[in-house]
Scaffold this motif. Sequence first.
Motif, PDB file in Angstrom:
ATOM      1  N   VAL A 151     137.586  63.238  60.965  1.00  0.00           N
ATOM      2  CA  VAL A 151     138.431  62.130  60.498  1.00  0.00           C
ATOM      3  C   VAL A 151     138.414  62.071  58.979  1.00  0.00           C
ATOM      4  O   VAL A 151     139.449  61.863  58.341  1.00  0.00           O
ATOM      5  CB  VAL A 151     137.951  60.793  61.099  1.00  0.00           C
ATOM      6  N   VAL A 152     137.222  62.277  58.387  1.00  0.00           N
ATOM      7  CA  VAL A 152     137.115  62.274  56.921  1.00  0.00           C
ATOM      8  C   VAL A 152     137.965  63.402  56.337  1.00  0.00           C
ATOM      9  O   VAL A 152     138.671  63.225  55.341  1.00  0.00           O
ATOM     10  CB  VAL A 152     135.644  62.433  56.475  1.00  0.00           C
ATOM     11  N   LYS A 153     137.907  64.578  56.969  1.00  0.00           N
ATOM     12  CA  LYS A 153     138.662  65.723  56.481  1.00  0.00           C
ATOM     13  C   LYS A 153     140.158  65.462  56.548  1.00  0.00           C
ATOM     14  O   LYS A 153     140.907  65.746  55.609  1.00  0.00           O
ATOM     15  CB  LYS A 153     138.316  66.973  57.288  1.00  0.00           C
ATOM     16  N   LYS A 154     140.613  64.917  57.666  1.00  0.00           N
ATOM     17  CA  LYS A 154     142.035  64.609  57.788  1.00  0.00           C
ATOM     18  C   LYS A 154     142.472  63.609  56.716  1.00  0.00           C
ATOM     19  O   LYS A 154     143.534  63.761  56.100  1.00  0.00           O
ATOM     20  CB  LYS A 154     142.331  64.039  59.178  1.00  0.00           C
ATOM     21  N   ALA A 155     141.651  62.591  56.517  1.00  0.00           N
ATOM     22  CA  ALA A 155     141.975  61.578  55.512  1.00  0.00           C
ATOM     23  C   ALA A 155     142.025  62.198  54.126  1.00  0.00           C
ATOM     24  O   ALA A 155     142.898  61.873  53.309  1.00  0.00           O
ATOM     25  CB  ALA A 155     140.956  60.447  55.559  1.00  0.00           C
ATOM     26  N   GLU A 156     141.088  63.090  53.847  1.00  0.00           N
ATOM     27  CA  GLU A 156     141.054  63.746  52.527  1.00  0.00           C
ATOM     28  C   GLU A 156     142.288  64.627  52.330  1.00  0.00           C
ATOM     29  O   GLU A 156     142.886  64.642  51.250  1.00  0.00           O
ATOM     30  CB  GLU A 156     139.776  64.569  52.387  1.00  0.00           C
ATOM     31  N   VAL A 157     142.705  65.344  53.371  1.00  0.00           N
ATOM     32  CA  VAL A 157     143.887  66.202  53.278  1.00  0.00           C
ATOM     33  C   VAL A 157     145.144  65.350  53.083  1.00  0.00           C
ATOM     34  O   VAL A 157     145.993  65.665  52.239  1.00  0.00           O
ATOM     35  CB  VAL A 157     144.025  67.094  54.533  1.00  0.00           C
ATOM     36  N   LEU A 158     145.273  64.277  53.848  1.00  0.00           N
ATOM     37  CA  LEU A 158     146.431  63.400  53.697  1.00  0.00           C
ATOM     38  C   LEU A 158     146.458  62.767  52.300  1.00  0.00           C
ATOM     39  O   LEU A 158     147.514  62.643  51.684  1.00  0.00           O
ATOM     40  CB  LEU A 158     146.408  62.302  54.763  1.00  0.00           C
ATOM     41  N   CYS A 159     145.276  62.400  51.806  1.00  0.00           N
ATOM     42  CA  CYS A 159     145.166  61.776  50.490  1.00  0.00           C
ATOM     43  C   CYS A 159     145.502  62.756  49.369  1.00  0.00           C
ATOM     44  O   CYS A 159     146.379  62.490  48.538  1.00  0.00           O
ATOM     45  CB  CYS A 159     143.759  61.215  50.314  1.00  0.00           C
ATOM     46  N   THR A 160     144.832  63.896  49.349  1.00  0.00           N
ATOM     47  CA  THR A 160     144.968  64.823  48.219  1.00  0.00           C
ATOM     48  C   THR A 160     146.139  65.778  48.352  1.00  0.00           C
ATOM     49  O   THR A 160     146.799  66.101  47.363  1.00  0.00           O
ATOM     50  CB  THR A 160     143.672  65.628  48.019  1.00  0.00           C
ATOM     51  N   GLU A 161     146.411  66.271  49.569  1.00  0.00           N
ATOM     52  CA  GLU A 161     147.504  67.219  49.757  1.00  0.00           C
ATOM     53  C   GLU A 161     148.811  66.514  50.095  1.00  0.00           C
ATOM     54  O   GLU A 161     149.879  66.914  49.643  1.00  0.00           O
ATOM     55  CB  GLU A 161     147.147  68.211  50.879  1.00  0.00           C
ATOM     56  N   GLY A 162     148.720  65.451  50.911  1.00  0.00           N
ATOM     57  CA  GLY A 162     149.929  64.722  51.282  1.00  0.00           C
ATOM     58  C   GLY A 162     150.431  63.832  50.163  1.00  0.00           C
ATOM     59  O   GLY A 162     151.530  64.014  49.637  1.00  0.00           O
ATOM     60  N   PHE A 163     149.595  62.879  49.744  1.00  0.00           N
ATOM     61  CA  PHE A 163     149.989  61.956  48.681  1.00  0.00           C
ATOM     62  C   PHE A 163     149.798  62.560  47.293  1.00  0.00           C
ATOM     63  O   PHE A 163     150.314  62.041  46.314  1.00  0.00           O
ATOM     64  CB  PHE A 163     149.195  60.650  48.789  1.00  0.00           C
ATOM     65  N   GLY A 164     149.029  63.635  47.217  1.00  0.00           N
ATOM     66  CA  GLY A 164     148.800  64.261  45.918  1.00  0.00           C
ATOM     67  C   GLY A 164     147.857  63.485  45.033  1.00  0.00           C
ATOM     68  O   GLY A 164     147.893  63.605  43.805  1.00  0.00           O
ATOM     69  N   THR A 165     146.988  62.665  45.644  1.00  0.00           N
ATOM     70  CA  THR A 165     146.055  61.847  44.872  1.00  0.00           C
ATOM     71  C   THR A 165     144.982  62.710  44.215  1.00  0.00           C
ATOM     72  O   THR A 165     144.398  63.579  44.861  1.00  0.00           O
ATOM     73  CB  THR A 165     145.361  60.818  45.784  1.00  0.00           C
ATOM     74  N   LYS A 166     144.746  62.464  42.949  1.00  0.00           N
ATOM     75  CA  LYS A 166     143.672  63.146  42.235  1.00  0.00           C
ATOM     76  C   LYS A 166     142.452  62.229  42.252  1.00  0.00           C
ATOM     77  O   LYS A 166     142.499  61.120  41.712  1.00  0.00           O
ATOM     78  CB  LYS A 166     144.108  63.474  40.809  1.00  0.00           C
ATOM     79  N   ILE A 167     141.371  62.681  42.874  1.00  0.00           N
ATOM     80  CA  ILE A 167     140.170  61.870  43.015  1.00  0.00           C
ATOM     81  C   ILE A 167     139.221  62.171  41.864  1.00  0.00           C
ATOM     82  O   ILE A 167     138.684  63.279  41.759  1.00  0.00           O
ATOM     83  CB  ILE A 167     139.478  62.131  44.370  1.00  0.00           C
ATOM     84  N   LYS A 168     139.024  61.191  40.990  1.00  0.00           N
ATOM     85  CA  LYS A 168     138.169  61.383  39.824  1.00  0.00           C
ATOM     86  C   LYS A 168     136.696  61.117  40.116  1.00  0.00           C
ATOM     87  O   LYS A 168     135.823  61.582  39.372  1.00  0.00           O
ATOM     88  CB  LYS A 168     138.636  60.468  38.684  1.00  0.00           C
ATOM     89  N   GLY A 169     136.415  60.363  41.165  1.00  0.00           N
ATOM     90  CA  GLY A 169     135.008  60.086  41.460  1.00  0.00           C
ATOM     91  C   GLY A 169     134.848  59.249  42.710  1.00  0.00           C
ATOM     92  O   GLY A 169     135.721  58.453  43.069  1.00  0.00           O
ATOM     93  N   ILE A 170     133.723  59.454  43.403  1.00  0.00           N
ATOM     94  CA  ILE A 170     133.317  58.626  44.535  1.00  0.00           C
ATOM     95  C   ILE A 170     131.928  58.110  44.195  1.00  0.00           C
ATOM     96  O   ILE A 170     131.001  58.902  43.979  1.00  0.00           O
ATOM     97  CB  ILE A 170     133.292  59.427  45.842  1.00  0.00           C
ATOM     98  N   HIS A 171     131.769  56.794  44.113  1.00  0.00           N
ATOM     99  CA  HIS A 171     130.538  56.191  43.618  1.00  0.00           C
ATOM    100  C   HIS A 171     129.874  55.348  44.704  1.00  0.00           C
ATOM    101  O   HIS A 171     130.459  54.366  45.179  1.00  0.00           O
ATOM    102  CB  HIS A 171     130.836  55.330  42.390  1.00  0.00           C
ATOM    103  N   LEU A 172     128.675  55.736  45.128  1.00  0.00           N
ATOM    104  CA  LEU A 172     127.927  55.007  46.144  1.00  0.00           C
ATOM    105  C   LEU A 172     126.921  54.088  45.462  1.00  0.00           C
ATOM    106  O   LEU A 172     126.141  54.519  44.609  1.00  0.00           O
ATOM    107  CB  LEU A 172     127.199  55.984  47.076  1.00  0.00           C
ATOM    108  N   LEU A 173     126.937  52.811  45.867  1.00  0.00           N
ATOM    109  CA  LEU A 173     126.051  51.811  45.271  1.00  0.00           C
ATOM    110  C   LEU A 173     125.096  51.235  46.317  1.00  0.00           C
ATOM    111  O   LEU A 173     125.388  51.243  47.511  1.00  0.00           O
ATOM    112  CB  LEU A 173     126.870  50.655  44.693  1.00  0.00           C
ATOM    113  N   ASN A 174     123.965  50.721  45.830  1.00  0.00           N
ATOM    114  CA  ASN A 174     122.988  50.039  46.690  1.00  0.00           C
ATOM    115  C   ASN A 174     122.647  50.898  47.909  1.00  0.00           C
ATOM    116  O   ASN A 174     122.696  50.447  49.055  1.00  0.00           O
ATOM    117  CB  ASN A 174     123.533  48.676  47.125  1.00  0.00           C
ATOM    118  N   ALA A 175     122.279  52.129  47.633  1.00  0.00           N
ATOM    119  CA  ALA A 175     122.061  53.107  48.688  1.00  0.00           C
ATOM    120  C   ALA A 175     120.797  52.814  49.498  1.00  0.00           C
ATOM    121  O   ALA A 175     119.749  52.476  48.934  1.00  0.00           O
ATOM    122  CB  ALA A 175     121.971  54.502  48.090  1.00  0.00           C
TER     123      ALA A 175
END
Length: 314
Positions: free
Chosen positions: A183-207
């Motif tokens: 599901v994560v992979k599909k979402a990433e493909v739709l986001c970056t390849e479909g919508f063409g979104t450029k992801i500059k960072g993913i930030h995890l807090l309070n781990a």
Amino acid sequence: MEAIANHPLIEVTSDDITKAREFYEINDVTRIKQSLDTIYEWCNKQDHLINALKVMDRNLLERILILSRGSVEAAKTKIDKLLTSRGMMPELALNKSVEEFELLWDYGLYVPLPKLHKVDQSRVMVTQFLSEKLDAFSLLSYFRYAFMIGEYRLHYDYCLSERYIIDLTNIHIGLVTKVNPIVVKKAEVLCTEGFGTKIKGIHLLNAPPFVDKIVFLIKQGLKEKVASRLHVHNSYAELHKHIPKEILPKDFDGDGPSLIKLAEQWKETLKTEEARKIIKDMDQLVADESRRSSSKFNEEYLGMPGSFRKLNVD
């Protein structure tokens, strides 16, 4: 085209528009108009895209042109990718309604922050879990909601990229089982390849102590380049090195409104007639594959032969 509609939750100033256009050296308004005319005429000649063109106004086409670095040919490809990938992954992209997310809102928040990151014109999206009782949390529902907001933003935003903050305060080990890499992979493909979104960072807090397991599962569904931009921060001060306080919510020692307030404002916005129409219209933003002249789009453009419905992740 000189300015876009003001939106209280998606702040875009005239300076933001100028910076975004100048970033790709397309600040000539006449050139932008001519490019949009060319793109519209091309779409109108594509049998598999012509129905979707009814809900693609010039504002939306301009967003796609900007994300395509001002290239008309790249914009054509991006439109084809977007419409095709949305049709291939209906479980993520289609038939959404505001009401279906009532349960999701009980578990967590997903909100865009109002101000753009001035360094790279990125929009920051924040996820926060409200309770440790996450048994009914659905990752698929979460991504559907994220894409619904993203589709709505296409009509108003003018960002060049996105950053994601995920607050893990209320996460427990049981939630790890809900992180499905496919599901994560599909979402990433739709986001970056479909919508063409450029992801500059993913930030995890309070781990939590088991954050390594979460990081491992998330990275399984990401491209190496995107995975390399995943950061775990041990303090808000560390986060501030990447994202300035002036655009962060007070929840993270920032100067902006609280996440709860922003989330409530988004709920009300998405329930308006204007938003409901946009959400409904987006169901038409798919390619009619029965009318496509070539059957090799998936392999040639997305680099993944076969259907996304058969996607496997090692």
